[in-house]
Design an enzyme around this catalytic site. Structure first.
Site, PDB file in Angstrom:
ATOM      1  N   HIS A 125       0.818  -1.228   0.000  1.00 61.58           N
ATOM      2  CA  HIS A 125       0.000   0.000   0.000  1.00 61.58           C
ATOM      3  C   HIS A 125       0.853   1.281   0.000  1.00 61.58           C
ATOM      4  CE1 HIS A 125      -3.612  -2.286   0.569  1.00 61.58           C
ATOM      5  NE2 HIS A 125      -3.278  -2.719   1.775  1.00 61.58           N
ATOM      6  N   ASP A 162      -2.818 -10.766  -1.988  1.00 62.34           N
ATOM      7  CA  ASP A 162      -3.326 -10.211  -0.726  1.00 62.34           C
ATOM      8  C   ASP A 162      -4.794  -9.829  -0.937  1.00 62.34           C
ATOM      9  OD1 ASP A 162      -2.003  -8.684   1.939  1.00 62.34           O
ATOM     10  OD2 ASP A 162      -3.837  -7.729   1.164  1.00 62.34           O
ATOM     11  N   HIS A 164      -6.336  -7.310  -0.096  1.00 65.65           N
ATOM     12  CA  HIS A 164      -6.487  -5.886  -0.410  1.00 65.65           C
ATOM     13  C   HIS A 164      -5.796  -5.551  -1.732  1.00 65.65           C
ATOM     14  CE1 HIS A 164      -6.580  -6.183   4.070  1.00 65.65           C
ATOM     15  NE2 HIS A 164      -7.659  -5.435   3.892  1.00 65.65           N
ATOM     16  N   ASP A 249      -4.359 -12.735   3.877  1.00 63.94           N
ATOM     17  CA  ASP A 249      -5.550 -12.237   4.576  1.00 63.94           C
ATOM     18  C   ASP A 249      -6.845 -12.505   3.813  1.00 63.94           C
ATOM     19  OD1 ASP A 249      -4.594 -10.463   2.704  1.00 63.94           O
ATOM     20  OD2 ASP A 249      -4.507  -8.735   4.059  1.00 63.94           O
TER      21      ASP A 249
HETATM   22 ZN   LIG Z   1      -3.987  -7.134   3.042  1.00 59.64          ZN
END
Ligand SMILES: [Zn+2]
Length: 316
Positions: A125, A162, A164, A249
């Site tokens: 990120h 991931d 996200h 995750d």
């Molecule tokens: Zn994540």
């Protein structure tokens, strides 16, 4: 198969307030599990050092690096609503970035060489001038930048599973045709980016491929979407090096993410990425830990991922 392990216990010194999901126990549990499985006896340990400023500025602005250092020097605080810097954090983050940068040399030293970087804080990120979503430096992007800057490599594939969207990685290489970026993620969800129509710009048009999936997507559909996206982007990029943003995750029991996956799903993803590396990049794969917040499950996922990368367990 040689799979190097790149990690350093000083990354445990990146401390976060109580109950923050990205906590030292994550890495501790992974290291314990890999010790139990004997992987530290069968896999060589890679060199880990702090990333230098001239390496970090391939991706980040100098002003941002100063901001992180200042925040740490003045006792610590928040880079964004989720991302803490305390004394020890900058060292951990520079070690995380440095581990991944060193792993590039390791993997590119020959055929069929792979590396797994067990690092924290995570990186996907982090933006050029902004820390975000638990991430301080953009580890996987720094690996790609290292390969492009110092090696005879001009085509790289970054795959990010991931839960996200890897917004930082996408932003850094959005206009590049040298680095293809594939992200499969829960959507709509944090950080809000990663829609299907975000496909790159300029020379990079067509080199970003997002697979946004709603909560509740069946696992068979998840895999079908990943497989077809991966085939499409890999045949376009024809990567000389495969990089993996390995976040766990999306596991069904993850307290932060959850896209209904089980440990064997991460084995399938790993197998498919290894197969792309065998087709295009002489088997070379570099994988970097991103998220994964159910501590015992994370450790199991990482062990399974490492095994599918080609590492053999030993006597623990
Ligand atoms: Zn994540």
């Amino acid at each position: 198969m040689v799979v190097g392990l790149f990690t350093d216990r000083r990354m445990l010194e990146h401390r976060v307030p109580h109950r923050h999901p990205e906590r030292p126990e994550r890495l501790q549990a992974i290291l314990r599990q890999l010790e139990r499985n004997g992987y530290f006896n069968t896999c060589p340990s890679g060199l880990v050092r702090e990333a230098r400023t001239d390496e970090l500025t391939r991706v980040h602005s100098s002003e941002y690096l100063l901001r992180v250092a200042d925040l740490e020097a003045t006792g610590g605080g928040l880079l964004d609503p989720d991302t803490w810097v305390f004394p020890g954090s900058n060292l951990a983050a520079r070690l995380a970035a440095g581990a991944v940068i060193e792993a590039v040399s390791f993997v590119l030293a020959g055929k069929d060489r792979r590396a797994l970087c067990l690092v924290r804080p995570p990186g996907h990120h982090a933006r050029p001038a902004e820390g975000m979503g638990f991430c301080i430096y953009a580890n996987i992007s720094l690996a790609a930048a290292e390969a492009l800057a110092r090696f005879d490599v001009s085509r790289i594939l970054i795959a990010d599973f991931d839960v996200h969207h890897g917004n930082g990685t996408q932003e850094i290489f959005y206009d590049s045709s040298r680095v293809g970026f594939l992200s499969i993620h829960r959507y709509p969800f944090y950080p809000g980016t990663g829609a299907r129509n975000e496909t790159g710009e300029g020379e990079g048009l067509g080199y970003t491929l997002n697979i946004p999936l709603p909560y509740g997507t069946p696992r068979t559909e998840y895999h079908a979407a990943f497989r077809s996206g991966l085939e499409r982007l890999a045949s376009r990029v024809r990567p000389e090096l495969v990089l993996i943003s390995a976040g766990f995750d999306a596991h069904a029991e993850d307290p932060v993410g959850d896209l209904g996956l089980e440990i064997e799903d991460f084995e399938i993803l790993t197998k498919e990425l290894v197969s792309v590396a065998e087709t295009y990049s002489e088997g070379r794969v570099l994988s970097v830990l991103e998220g994964g917040y159910n501590v015992p499950i994370l450790a199991g996922c990482v062990a399974a991922h490492l095994h599918r990368l080609g590492a053999e367990p030993g006597r623990g």
